[in-house]
Scaffold this active site. Structure first.
Site, PDB file in Angstrom:
ATOM      1  N   GLY A  80      30.719 -15.157 -76.965  1.00 30.50           N
ATOM      2  CA  GLY A  80      31.709 -15.033 -75.899  1.00 30.50           C
ATOM      3  C   GLY A  80      31.072 -14.979 -74.518  1.00 30.50           C
ATOM      4  CB  CYS A  81      28.253 -13.011 -73.188  1.00 35.20           C
ATOM      5  SG  CYS A  81      29.007 -11.390 -73.530  1.00 35.20           S
ATOM      6  CB  THR A  82      26.787 -18.038 -74.583  1.00 37.26           C
ATOM      7  OG1 THR A  82      25.754 -17.100 -74.911  1.00 37.26           O
ATOM      8  CG2 THR A  82      26.177 -19.392 -74.308  1.00 37.26           C
TER       9      THR A  82
END
Length: 186
Positions: free
Chosen positions: A76-78
């Site tokens: 998700g962060c990527t």
């Protein structure tokens, strides 16, 4: 199955459910103490992926997308970082900068930026003070603290004009860019 194995299995299930509840509760209540829309954005100084100090007040006169995220190299962060990077030229054309904050180290941020081709600042909040000040902290099962996925849109005067406490990383950059466009029309 023996009674002791059944009891152990029930205990493990109960433990897992309690941990999931704690994570969910922490996520839901992470923003309870966030600064309000219309308030001055709390100033801070944190080290960037280059290991150099960056202060929020350095960006006075510009729009700031201040986004908190849990962990470098996670899916998700990527995705969220890639989308901000994809739209970076549009933000720059609107006089806006993007600043990401997580509890990861500057070294982790440097590796994340290099691997993912990120050209905006990622700041290390390893002591969680800034994340806590922005109501953007999750306490995972009482063992580990991570930044919660929250975003604050800050105007050139340093005032928070929009908050995002429920972020979908796949479409968040587009959402923030649309809000920025609308706010700049006013």
């Amino acid at each position: 199955m023996s009674d002791s194995r059944l009891a152990k299995g029930r205990f493990v299930v109960a433990l897992v459910l309690a941990a999931l509840f704690a994570v969910g509760y922490a996520t839901l209540h992470a923003g309870d103490k966030a600064p309000a829309t219309g308030a001055s954005a709390p100033d801070f100084t944190l080290n960037s992926q280059e290991g150099t100090p960056v202060s929020l007040h350095d960006f006075r006169g510009k729009w700031v997308v201040l986004y908190f995220y849990p962990k470098d190299f996670t899916s998700g962060c990527t995705t969220e970082a890639h989308n901000f990077q994809r739209d970076l030229s549009q933000y720059q054309a609107k006089g806006a900068v993007i600043i990401g904050v997580s509890a990861d180290t500057s070294d982790s941020h440097q590796k994340f930026c290099a691997k993912e081709g990120l050209n905006f600042k990622l700041l290390s909040d390893s002591d969680h003070k800034v994340s806590e000040e922005y109501g953007s902290i999750m306490n995972i099962a009482g063992v580990k603290k991570l930044s919660a996925r929250h975003t604050f849109l800050i105007n050139p005067d340093g005032v928070i004009v929009k908050e995002y406490m429920d972020v979908d990383p796949g479409k968040h950059s587009e959402e923030v860019l649309a809000a920025l466009t609308d706010l700049q029309k006013k």
